[in-house]
Write an enzyme that holds these catalytic residues in place. Structure first.
Site, short mmCIF file in Angstrom:
data_model
loop_
_atom_site.label_atom_id
_atom_site.label_comp_id
_atom_site.label_asym_id
_atom_site.label_seq_id
_atom_site.Cartn_x
_atom_site.Cartn_y
_atom_site.Cartn_z
CG ASP A 34 25.14 31.63 29.67
OD1 ASP A 34 24.15 32.11 28.56
OD2 ASP A 34 25.41 32.50 30.19
CD GLN A 97 30.65 41.99 36.34
OE1 GLN A 97 31.07 42.10 36.59
NE2 GLN A 97 29.59 41.07 36.90
CG HIS A 103 27.25 35.90 36.27
ND1 HIS A 103 26.85 37.47 36.66
CD2 HIS A 103 27.68 35.51 34.81
CE1 HIS A 103 27.62 37.79 35.66
NE2 HIS A 103 28.09 36.43 34.78
CG PHE A 104 30.06 31.67 40.47
CD1 PHE A 104 29.44 32.37 41.25
CD2 PHE A 104 31.69 31.35 40.96
CE1 PHE A 104 30.14 33.11 42.42
CE2 PHE A 104 32.28 32.19 41.61
CZ PHE A 104 31.55 32.95 43.00
CG HIS A 105 29.63 32.38 33.48
ND1 HIS A 105 29.20 32.38 31.78
CD2 HIS A 105 30.24 33.21 33.38
CE1 HIS A 105 29.71 33.23 31.94
NE2 HIS A 105 29.80 34.42 32.82
#
Ligand code: AMP
Length: 139
Positions: A34, A97, A103-105
């Site tokens: 990220d 969002q 997506h997954f953090h």
């Protein structure tokens, strides 16, 4: 629900049209750093298949993706000698969002260390690259 936009920023990352610092990829999934990490080692896991979020995702895609989320959670915990791992996933603006490709953090957490704000400060590229190397070394 709004339709999936195939020109969203993560779709462009998947197509190689904009750069990313990748740590993992397979047939179904990629993971990359990220750019505005909430803690060192913050990665995003995304399916190659296009869906806006969990609400319109194909269940088979979700199955493949969560296995990689687990793989990255285990890897960032070890790479950053973390006490725990935060996994987060937001659906639609009301839930926070901001990028509309599922997506997954995955964020390593240390006891007593607060997370930085979501979508806060852009990290230096060299720092992201060094953190990616730590994760890749574990993987
Ligand atoms: P969300 O609010 O769950 O949609 O989070 C989107 C995340 O994507 C945020 O944590 C941003 O910092 C991150 N992000 C936005 N653009 C990029 C990019 N080009 N490369 C990597 N991460 C990004």
């Amino acid at each position: 629900m709004t339709a999936y936009d195939p020109n969203n920023i993560f779709a462009k990352i998947l197509k190689g049209e904009i750069p990313s610092t990748r740590v993992y990829e397979d047939e179904h999934t990629i993971a990359f750093m990220d750019v505005m990490p909430q803690a060192p080692g913050h990665v995003l896991v995304i399916p190659r298949d296009g869906s806006r979020n969990i609400l319109d995702a194909d269940p088979a895609v979700l199955q493949n993706t969560i296995v990689v989320v687990q793989k990255l959670a285990v890897a960032v915990k070890e790479a950053f000698d973390a006490d725990g791992v935060y996994v987060a996933q937001f659906n639609e603006p009301a839930a926070g969002q901001t990028v509309f490709h599922l997506h997954f953090h995955v964020i390593p957490r240390h006891e007593g260390a607060a997370l930085k704000p979501h979508s806060g400060t852009m990290e230096n590229f060299d720092v992201l690259a060094a953190n990616a190397e730590k994760i890749k070394a574990v993987l």
